[in-house]
Write an enzyme that holds these catalytic residues in place. Structure first.
Site, short mmCIF file in Angstrom:
data_model
loop_
_atom_site.label_atom_id
_atom_site.label_comp_id
_atom_site.label_asym_id
_atom_site.label_seq_id
_atom_site.Cartn_x
_atom_site.Cartn_y
_atom_site.Cartn_z
N SER A 214 0.84 -1.18 0.00
CA SER A 214 0.00 0.00 0.00
C SER A 214 0.89 1.25 0.00
O SER A 214 1.69 1.43 -0.91
CB SER A 214 -0.94 -0.03 1.21
OG SER A 214 -1.92 0.97 1.13
N ASP A 296 -8.78 -20.24 -17.12
CA ASP A 296 -7.45 -20.72 -16.73
C ASP A 296 -7.38 -22.25 -16.73
O ASP A 296 -6.42 -22.83 -16.23
CB ASP A 296 -7.05 -20.17 -15.37
CG ASP A 296 -8.08 -20.46 -14.27
OD1 ASP A 296 -8.82 -21.45 -14.40
OD2 ASP A 296 -8.14 -19.70 -13.29
N ASP A 449 -8.31 -5.87 -5.20
CA ASP A 449 -7.95 -4.71 -4.38
C ASP A 449 -8.90 -3.56 -4.69
O ASP A 449 -8.95 -3.09 -5.82
CB ASP A 449 -6.51 -4.30 -4.69
CG ASP A 449 -5.96 -3.24 -3.75
OD1 ASP A 449 -6.75 -2.39 -3.28
OD2 ASP A 449 -4.75 -3.25 -3.49
N HIS A 488 -6.95 -5.91 -0.50
CA HIS A 488 -5.84 -4.97 -0.35
C HIS A 488 -4.78 -5.54 0.59
O HIS A 488 -5.00 -5.64 1.80
CB HIS A 488 -6.35 -3.63 0.17
CG HIS A 488 -5.29 -2.57 0.25
ND1 HIS A 488 -4.53 -2.22 -0.85
CD2 HIS A 488 -4.86 -1.81 1.27
CE1 HIS A 488 -3.68 -1.27 -0.49
NE2 HIS A 488 -3.85 -1.01 0.79
#
Length: 561
Positions: A214, A296, A449, A488
């Site tokens: 961050s 994926d 995030d 986050h």
């Protein structure tokens, strides 16, 4: 102002390069360098004596040092109540450059440095976060399930970035406090830590590393640009590289979109947390999973191939009244606007949007965007943290009474540009000096995030590659890893425990560039307990081989398509 900053950066960095060896020699002599005992592996009595000796200031000007010796077997990493005890170490609390600001408040550059008796010869700077203002416990682990760097033998430092308030950003009224927060306190703390290390161990650190998330990720990028020879390896996680010009604009944008979608209380005031219920967010997460998960090669609840994910929440819009299986048109519009990113009235993008990821339904995503308050007084971090930073630090001059719901996307970003020139770290897309130093840089960013968009980190990395001969050439010194599901810095439906520090150490010291980083979901995970995955260097992603357990990283490979 910028030219002066640049001149100071070169002068400080060059001084430290030139004087470091002489300083270490002088300190070794002062500390009795002829002793037969290895100062990096002393017994408790000798180590405690060397710790106490640091109270003399270690030759640092305008600095007070308070050392305390912590004997082996008396404290656990980070002050935890359970787990293994740490070995003996010296913790030094420092205060540099005390002063009274123009606002009448006391300021100083504080730092905490832990010096283990059994030193591995490495120095680690742990970055801060939020508005800083506090000293992080330097004995703590760098993530769930990891071993404390101090327990591994690192000398570890943290700083409060030059002010002593945490959530509030009222220090922004003092110009020097702004500069300290941007870069000066970090420069001073790094130099002080290296000086004390040389005195305690009678030699300089063999290698120096940085890890932060961050705001700490921004600090890592800042070091690679302003002080490129301070660190041999840097881990910049979820970097706040455009926080004072882009991400905060997005936070204001997102807050307005969700507030507009929120139901009103009896007084006609919006209840932000109820703009989308937890069930609504889970509905979106499930739809994203259904649309993008299999790209994926595995239907495992994780969207590894995020570049292939296209989703529009309009598929969930109710045809009639709101039910548990659909969203209102107002909710759909809010989500479309938030994930599309902020723009001005001319349609110019002001910051990237967000990738669609199932992590939208997790508590970490809600904490930033919607909060949990059941009243019209919001408690989301957009309101509690980002708003205060905007009003007091990112606006020039500060505007403490600013109403964030009235943010003007045509004019208010210009009020943030002056400080952005000092604070933000997205402009240098070459990193020439850091490369010349031989530095290695790892970016790590969660794909769910909600404050610093992983698309912003992706865009920076692609610009870095364009300036350095392409992805392959850039991967010789910088690599980017994206973590599906992670909010986050941590949390969410993700394998969010991984040792990025060891990855960069192996790269620096062994020449082993990380072709993947093994990541784990802890046994306590509410989503995928004990699941492992490889984190892959962008633009590759973890692709299922087609056979074997979906819980085992060994059954995935890093591929580009």
């Amino acid at each position: 102002m910028l030219a002066a900053i640049g001149d100071n950066t070169v002068r400080t960095s060059t001084y430290f390069r030139a004087s470091g060896t002489a300083l270490a020699v002088a300190l070794l002599s002062a500390c009795g360098g002829g002793s037969s005992a290895d100062p990096a592996h002393l017994d408790a009595t000798a180590a405690a004596a060397r710790c106490a000796d640091l109270a003399g200031g270690a030759g640092l000007a305008d600095t007070t040092l308070t050392p305390q010796y912590v004997p082996a077997g008396t404290r656990r990493a980070g002050g935890a109540a359970t787990g293994d005890f740490l070995g003996g170490y010296c913790v030094v609390t420092g205060a540099m450059n005390p002063r009274t600001g123009v606002d009448g408040h006391h300021y100083q550059i504080g730092f905490q440095l832990s010096l283990p008796d059994d030193w591995n010869g490495r120095f680690l700077y742990v970055g801060g976060g939020g508005n800083d203002g506090t000293l992080r416990d330097t004995t703590a682990a760098l993530g769930g399930g990891l071993t404390s760097p101090v327990a591994q033998g690192y000398a570890v430092v943290s700083t409060d970035a030059g002010h002593q308030t945490t959530l509030a950003a009222d220090f922004g009224g003092d110009p020097q406090a702004r500069i300290d927060h941007a870069y000066n306190a970090h420069d001073k703390a790094a130099v002080a830590a290296k000086t004390i290390i040389a005195r305690r161990y009678q030699k300089s650190a063999a290698k120096s590393y940085f890890q932060g998330c961050s705001g700490g990720g921004r600090q890592g990028m800042m070091f690679s640009q302003r002080f490129p020879d301070y660190f041999d390896g840097i881990v910049a996680m979820a970097p706040a590289q455009r926080v004072s010009s882009g991400a905060t604009v997005a936070a204001m944008w997102n807050n307005i979109q969700f507030t507009n979608a929120a139901p009103l209380d009896g007084n006609g005031k919006p209840i932000l947390s109820q703009a989308l219920s937890s069930a609504d967010l889970q509905l979106v997460a499930t739809a994203v999973t259904n649309a993008c998960d299999a790209a994926d090669g595995a239907a495992d609840g994780m969207v590894n191939n995020f570049k292939a994910c296209t989703f529009n929440p309009a598929v969930l819009q109710c045809s009639g009244a709101k039910t548990a299986t659909c969203l209102t048109s107002t909710q759909v519009t809010a989500l479309q606007n938030v994930f599309g990113g902020p723009h001005n009235s001319s349609g110019q993008a002001l910051y990237p949007g967000q990738p669609w990821d199932p992590g939208i339904a997790s508590a970490g995503w809600r904490a930033w965007t919607l909060g949990t308050s059941t009243t019209a007084t919001p408690n989301s971090l957009y309101n509690l943290l980002m708003s205060d930073a905007l009003r007091n630090e990112f606006f020039t001059p500060p505007d403490p009474g600013f109403d964030i719901l009235k943010f003007n996307f045509d004019t208010d970003p210009q009020r943030m540009e002056a400080f952005s020139q000092v604070y933000d770290t997205y402009r240098d897309t070459k990193l020439s000096a850091f490369q010349a130093h031989g530095g290695k840089l790892l970016f790590v960013h969660g794909l769910a995030d909600p404050i610093f968009s992983p698309l912003d980190t992706r865009d920076y990395y692609e610009k870095l590659a364009a300036s350095n001969g392409g992805i392959a050439a850039t991967q010789s010194f910088a690599r980017a890893f994206f973590v599906p599901g992670m909010n986050h810095c941590s949390g969410g439906p993700a394998t969010d425990s991984f040792d990025a520090l060891q990855a960069v150490v192996d790269w620096v010291e062994k020449g082993q560039a990380p072709d993947s980083i093994k990541a784990t979901a802890l046994a306590t995970s509410a989503y995928f307990p004990n699941r492992t995955r490889p984190l892959c260097p962008y633009p590759k992603f973890a692709k299922y081989k087609g056979t074997g357990s979906l819980e085992d990283a060994a059954n995935f490979t890093c591929e580009s398509s």
